[in-house]
Design a protein around this motif. Structure first.
Motif: not given
Length: 189
Positions: A108-115, A117-122, A154-160
């Motif tokens: 399962i791919w947890l797909r996230a947009e750049l903003p 990811l930036i907020e979380r990795v910070g 196999d699966i893609t889910v957006d991580s918002r």
């Protein structure tokens, strides 16, 4: 008939893939609880096997040796009973690791947009790949390289930017649909 939110635990490992900050560990813990499976974070298992932190491993041996160790640890975990597995951001990029994961796990791919990811990795300072350059530029580069490979999951889910429980619900729904379509009983109905 089962509802999507009451999906039974699959008979093989559910492996979460995606970039750092996508929520693999946070969602993985919740998903494991909901499925009644153990949760394992591959990075923690790698640190145990190496007897040092991932950051120290990168500093001492470099990324190539880290990926080789990561491959061995993931292979060992996939040889065991079904679990929910959070993988490191680069694990699915390794062709051998990806092949084993595709054979022995539901990916399962947890797909996230750049903003997002930036907020979380910070929030964390122990990300070796982000210490080399501007974190936003590194993440953007990694997205362009890795997202086409992650798309093979196999699966893609957006991580918002929403509560982890909501994303976990979306993962459960997607997993239920996948299992219904890709199991003999589900395919026959």
């Amino acid at each position: 008939m089962l509802t999507a939110r009451s999906v039974p635990a699959p008979d093989r490992t559910v492996a979460l893939v995606g970039l750092m900050g996508a929520g693999k560990s946070a969602i993985g813990r919740r998903l494991a609880h909901r499925l009644g499976l153990p949760f394992i974070d591959a990075d923690i298992e790698i640190e145990k096997a190496a007897d040092c932190s991932i950051e120290e491993f990168f500093d001492r041996y470099g990324e190539a040796q880290f990926r080789a160790g990561e491959r061995r640890v993931i292979q060992r975990l996939l040889d065991g009973p079904a679990i929910v597995l959070a993988t490191g951001g680069g694990a699915f990029m390794d062709p051998q690791t990806r092949m084993v994961m595709r054979e022995r796990a539901i990916t399962i791919w947890l797909r996230a947009e750049l903003p997002v990811l930036i907020e979380r990795v910070g929030r964390r300072t122990n990300r070796p790949l982000l210490k080399q350059d501007n974190p936003e530029a590194v993440l953007q580069r990694l997205m362009s390289i890795r997202y086409p490979i992650y798309a093979e999951a196999d699966i893609t889910v957006d991580s918002r930017d929403s509560p982890a429980d909501r994303t976990t619900d979306e993962v459960i729904d997607a997993l239920a649909a996948f299992l219904h379509t890709n199991t003999p009983a589900g395919a026959a109905s």
